[in-house]
Design an enzyme around this catalytic site. Sequence first.
Site, PDB file in Angstrom:
ATOM      1  CB  SER A 146      -0.900   0.011   1.241  1.00 52.32           C
ATOM      2  OG  SER A 146      -1.531   1.268   1.418  1.00 52.32           O
ATOM      3  CE1 TYR A 159      -4.102  -2.338   5.133  1.00 48.46           C
ATOM      4  CE2 TYR A 159      -3.154  -0.204   4.589  1.00 48.46           C
ATOM      5  CZ  TYR A 159      -3.780  -1.372   4.193  1.00 48.46           C
ATOM      6  OH  TYR A 159      -4.093  -1.566   2.873  1.00 48.46           O
TER       7      TYR A 159
END
Length: 269
Positions: A146, A159
């Site tokens: 990401s 995350y």
Amino acid sequence: MKSNSTTNSRTALVTGASAGIGTAFARHLAAQGYSLLLVARREDRLKDLAAELTDAHNIRCDVFAADLTDPAAPAAIVHHATAHGIAIDVLINNAGLSGKTAFTETPWETVAGELQLMVTAPTELMHRTAGGMRQRGWGRIVNLSSIAAFSPPGASLLYTGIKSYVALASQSLDMELKPHGVHVTALCPGFTRTEFHDVMGTRESASRLPGILWQQPEDVVREGWNAVMSGNPVCIPGTVNKIAASSMRPLPVRVQYILGRTLNPFKNG
């Protein structure tokens, strides 16, 4: 339909294939003639997608329902492939989620599931499939990271750290495997129009973001696949995302990769 004897003899394993970027990868690879092994929790969706792709592209498309938060799932997937005579030539590690609550308020079982899903499972799937790719002299691995991997850490969220691991591990494995014909790419998208924000309960806040920040999953997949085929270890799809990532890191990703490959004092061969 784009198909040839080379791709027809190769199979791609796609995790999280029932929606979003996973479904887009399945469609993209099927259109190029790859056989598929589709993995996700929702077997009904997998079967519908398999029927669609088989009819459209005349490919073999197997499905295997599995929850990758289960530590036994990666071995079960590879065992299923072996039992059915399927050699995995392409691995798309796409399955993922993000925690929604503060770390200290989240039950350990939930935290452990998040780590299993996005750290241990993709690493194990690479370990279980990369050896065969290396032996055959050809393979492609795309790991979903990401743009968060290039961002400052967010309060309470694992995350960012997880996606940083995926990005760095992908580059390390690419260094090892590329001389043997196996490319590994960390695909680092930004905001993508999928079910992710609905599942995470963040759709309302996400919908307030400017449209220029968003990409369609098909565009992310196209850039990611072109990157792994070209041997690029990191792919940040979209101009806006590239600018954002470069502004958050002092050294360009390509320079970091070169330095890591050449200056590693622990390199084995």
